[in-house]
Enzyme design. Structure first.
Site, PDB file in Angstrom:
ATOM      1  N   CYS A  68       3.010  30.753  26.575  1.00 30.24           N
ATOM      2  CA  CYS A  68       4.143  30.451  27.463  1.00 30.24           C
ATOM      3  C   CYS A  68       4.976  29.268  26.975  1.00 30.24           C
ATOM      4  CB  CYS A  68       3.655  30.194  28.889  1.00 30.24           C
ATOM      5  SG  CYS A  68       2.782  28.633  29.117  1.00 30.24           S
ATOM      6  N   HIS A 104       4.608  15.185  39.620  1.00 31.89           N
ATOM      7  CA  HIS A 104       4.766  16.596  39.261  1.00 31.89           C
ATOM      8  C   HIS A 104       4.147  16.851  37.891  1.00 31.89           C
ATOM      9  CE1 HIS A 104       6.718  20.503  38.750  1.00 31.89           C
ATOM     10  NE2 HIS A 104       7.102  20.092  37.557  1.00 31.89           N
ATOM     11  N   HIS A 107       3.166  24.043  37.239  1.00 34.29           N
ATOM     12  CA  HIS A 107       2.890  25.089  38.226  1.00 34.29           C
ATOM     13  C   HIS A 107       1.604  25.820  37.843  1.00 34.29           C
ATOM     14  CE1 HIS A 107       7.188  24.370  38.865  1.00 34.29           C
ATOM     15  NE2 HIS A 107       6.968  24.786  40.098  1.00 34.29           N
ATOM     16  N   ASP A 111      -1.958  34.586  36.472  1.00 32.70           N
ATOM     17  CA  ASP A 111      -1.946  35.480  35.314  1.00 32.70           C
ATOM     18  C   ASP A 111      -2.749  34.900  34.145  1.00 32.70           C
ATOM     19  OD1 ASP A 111      -0.271  33.430  34.497  1.00 32.70           O
ATOM     20  OD2 ASP A 111       1.463  34.715  34.118  1.00 32.70           O
ATOM     21  N   ARG A 120      -3.597  30.287  35.505  1.00 33.26           N
ATOM     22  CA  ARG A 120      -2.941  29.635  34.376  1.00 33.26           C
ATOM     23  C   ARG A 120      -2.190  28.431  34.908  1.00 33.26           C
ATOM     24  NH1 ARG A 120       2.379  30.123  32.375  1.00 33.26           N
ATOM     25  NH2 ARG A 120       2.645  32.009  33.628  1.00 33.26           N
ATOM     26  N   CYS A 122       0.196  25.853  34.129  1.00 37.54           N
ATOM     27  CA  CYS A 122       1.262  25.668  33.145  1.00 37.54           C
ATOM     28  C   CYS A 122       1.764  24.235  33.328  1.00 37.54           C
ATOM     29  CB  CYS A 122       2.347  26.696  33.412  1.00 37.54           C
ATOM     30  SG  CYS A 122       3.685  26.684  32.228  1.00 37.54           S
TER      31      CYS A 122
END
Length: 134
Positions: A68, A104, A107, A111, A120, A122
């Protein structure tokens, strides 16, 4: 009313501590460009921590290559992540924040590898640091 975290700082204090890009991602919920982050293809043994408060977030044995463009993990350290429903950009996602300081991170999606957790995480490289282990 703002949530209280173990680490509380003013915006001015965060701006003094963090680089411009770190502040943008960690405190303003930004994102780094895919395939540019220091930890995207990083697979050394150790722990990943929050760049803002140094809280341990992920262990290297849960990192995997997802393709990704951002560091991906299939599991976080228990209690290290706060999960927030994110409806920005016309999508419904689950935002991940550091549970210790509210920064932050990225996310989490459903998947990830089916043979482990199916998740996952990310995560922006700029939002984490790495502590190597022998």
């Amino acid at each position: 009313m703002d949530k209280k975290y173990g680490v509380q700082k003013t915006n001015e204090e965060w701006q003094k501590q963090l680089s411009r890009e770190e502040y943008y991602v960690l405190r303003q919920k930004g994102t780094e460009r895919p395939f540019t982050g220091e930890y995207n293809l990083h697979f050394e043994n150790g722990d990943y921590h929050c760049k803002a408060c140094n809280a341990k977030l992920f262990e290297s044995n849960h990192k995997f290559e997802s393709g990704c463009g951002w560091p991906s993990f299939d599991q976080a350290v228990e209690g290290a992540i706060e999960y927030i429903r994110d409806t920005s950009h016309g999508m419904i996602r689950t935002e991940t924040l550091c549970a210790n300081c509210g920064s932050h991170l990225g996310h989490v999606f459903n998947d990830g590898p089916r043979e482990t957790t199916g998740q996952r995480y990310c995560i922006n490289s700029v939002s984490i640091g790495f502590d190597p282990k022998d």
